[in-house]
Motif scaffolding. Structure first.
Motif, PDB file in Angstrom:
ATOM      1  N   PRO A   7       0.797  -1.231   0.000  1.00 30.75           N
ATOM      2  CA  PRO A   7       0.000   0.000   0.000  1.00 30.75           C
ATOM      3  C   PRO A   7       0.832   1.284   0.000  1.00 30.75           C
ATOM      4  O   PRO A   7       0.361   2.327   0.406  1.00 30.75           O
ATOM      5  CB  PRO A   7      -0.828  -0.124   1.286  1.00 30.75           C
ATOM      6  CG  PRO A   7      -0.021  -0.973   2.177  1.00 30.75           C
ATOM      7  CD  PRO A   7       0.732  -1.924   1.277  1.00 30.75           C
ATOM      8  N   GLU A  35      -3.178  -0.813   5.205  1.00 35.11           N
ATOM      9  CA  GLU A  35      -4.417  -0.892   4.423  1.00 35.11           C
ATOM     10  C   GLU A  35      -5.629  -0.593   5.303  1.00 35.11           C
ATOM     11  O   GLU A  35      -6.545   0.128   4.890  1.00 35.11           O
ATOM     12  CB  GLU A  35      -4.562  -2.268   3.785  1.00 35.11           C
ATOM     13  CG  GLU A  35      -3.633  -2.511   2.621  1.00 35.11           C
ATOM     14  CD  GLU A  35      -3.745  -3.908   2.034  1.00 35.11           C
ATOM     15  OE1 GLU A  35      -3.129  -4.119   0.988  1.00 35.11           O
ATOM     16  OE2 GLU A  35      -4.443  -4.770   2.611  1.00 35.11           O
ATOM     17  N   GLN A  38      -5.747   3.107   5.877  1.00 35.85           N
ATOM     18  CA  GLN A  38      -6.184   3.811   4.668  1.00 35.85           C
ATOM     19  C   GLN A  38      -7.692   3.681   4.471  1.00 35.85           C
ATOM     20  O   GLN A  38      -8.369   4.666   4.163  1.00 35.85           O
ATOM     21  CB  GLN A  38      -5.447   3.265   3.440  1.00 35.85           C
ATOM     22  CG  GLN A  38      -3.989   3.660   3.397  1.00 35.85           C
ATOM     23  CD  GLN A  38      -3.235   2.950   2.290  1.00 35.85           C
ATOM     24  OE1 GLN A  38      -3.513   1.800   1.966  1.00 35.85           O
ATOM     25  NE2 GLN A  38      -2.270   3.650   1.707  1.00 35.85           N
ATOM     26  N   ASP A  76      -6.268   5.168  -2.668  1.00 36.96           N
ATOM     27  CA  ASP A  76      -5.830   4.175  -1.681  1.00 36.96           C
ATOM     28  C   ASP A  76      -6.750   2.958  -1.673  1.00 36.96           C
ATOM     29  O   ASP A  76      -6.284   1.815  -1.614  1.00 36.96           O
ATOM     30  CB  ASP A  76      -5.788   4.797  -0.278  1.00 36.96           C
ATOM     31  CG  ASP A  76      -4.676   5.810  -0.100  1.00 36.96           C
ATOM     32  OD1 ASP A  76      -3.728   5.840  -0.930  1.00 36.96           O
ATOM     33  OD2 ASP A  76      -4.736   6.591   0.875  1.00 36.96           O
ATOM     34  N   VAL A  80      -5.786  -0.949  -2.469  1.00 39.53           N
ATOM     35  CA  VAL A  80      -6.072  -2.065  -1.556  1.00 39.53           C
ATOM     36  C   VAL A  80      -6.853  -3.145  -2.299  1.00 39.53           C
ATOM     37  O   VAL A  80      -6.544  -4.336  -2.203  1.00 39.53           O
ATOM     38  CB  VAL A  80      -6.841  -1.577  -0.306  1.00 39.53           C
ATOM     39  CG1 VAL A  80      -7.360  -2.753   0.511  1.00 39.53           C
ATOM     40  CG2 VAL A  80      -5.953  -0.683   0.556  1.00 39.53           C
TER      41      VAL A  80
END
Length: 110
Positions: A7, A35, A38, A76, A80
């Motif tokens: 990530p 992750e 985020q 983001d 992911v």
């Protein structure tokens, strides 16, 4: 060995990958935690945006800032999803990208 999209990116913006079969390595756990952060940040930003839009008419500056932060959160979240999707078994191309473009054309770009 499996490659996992991490990530974060390198200093020059290229994707970083981890070659491992272990989901319990330090870097795998670090990536899992980042992750989660985020995605949590994206959820909180969405809540804030919905609340702001419901309470008042935001200024142009506020809208630009919201769009910038929402764009970052979406980037983001997509990263992911791509990382997790790359670790799933391949079942073939279902045309999802074409369907997504059709929805955007129909619903967003009017």
């Amino acid at each position: 060995m499996n490659r996992r999209l991490l990530p974060w990116s390198s200093e020059n913006g290229t994707p970083c990958y981890l070659d491992t079969d272990s989901r319990d390595s330090f870097l795998s756990r670090l990536a899992d935690n980042l992750e989660a952060v985020q995605l949590g940040k994206g959820r909180e930003l969405l809540r804030y945006t919905v609340k702001l839009l419901a309470q008042q008419e935001p200024s142009e500056v506020e809208l630009r800032n919201m769009v910038a932060r929402l764009s970052e959160a979406l980037r983001d979240a997509i990263r992911v999803a791509e990382s997790r999707g790359e670790r799933l078994p391949v079942t073939g191309d279902s045309g999802n990208a074409r369907a997504a473009v059709a929805v955007i054309d129909r619903e967003i770009v009017r």
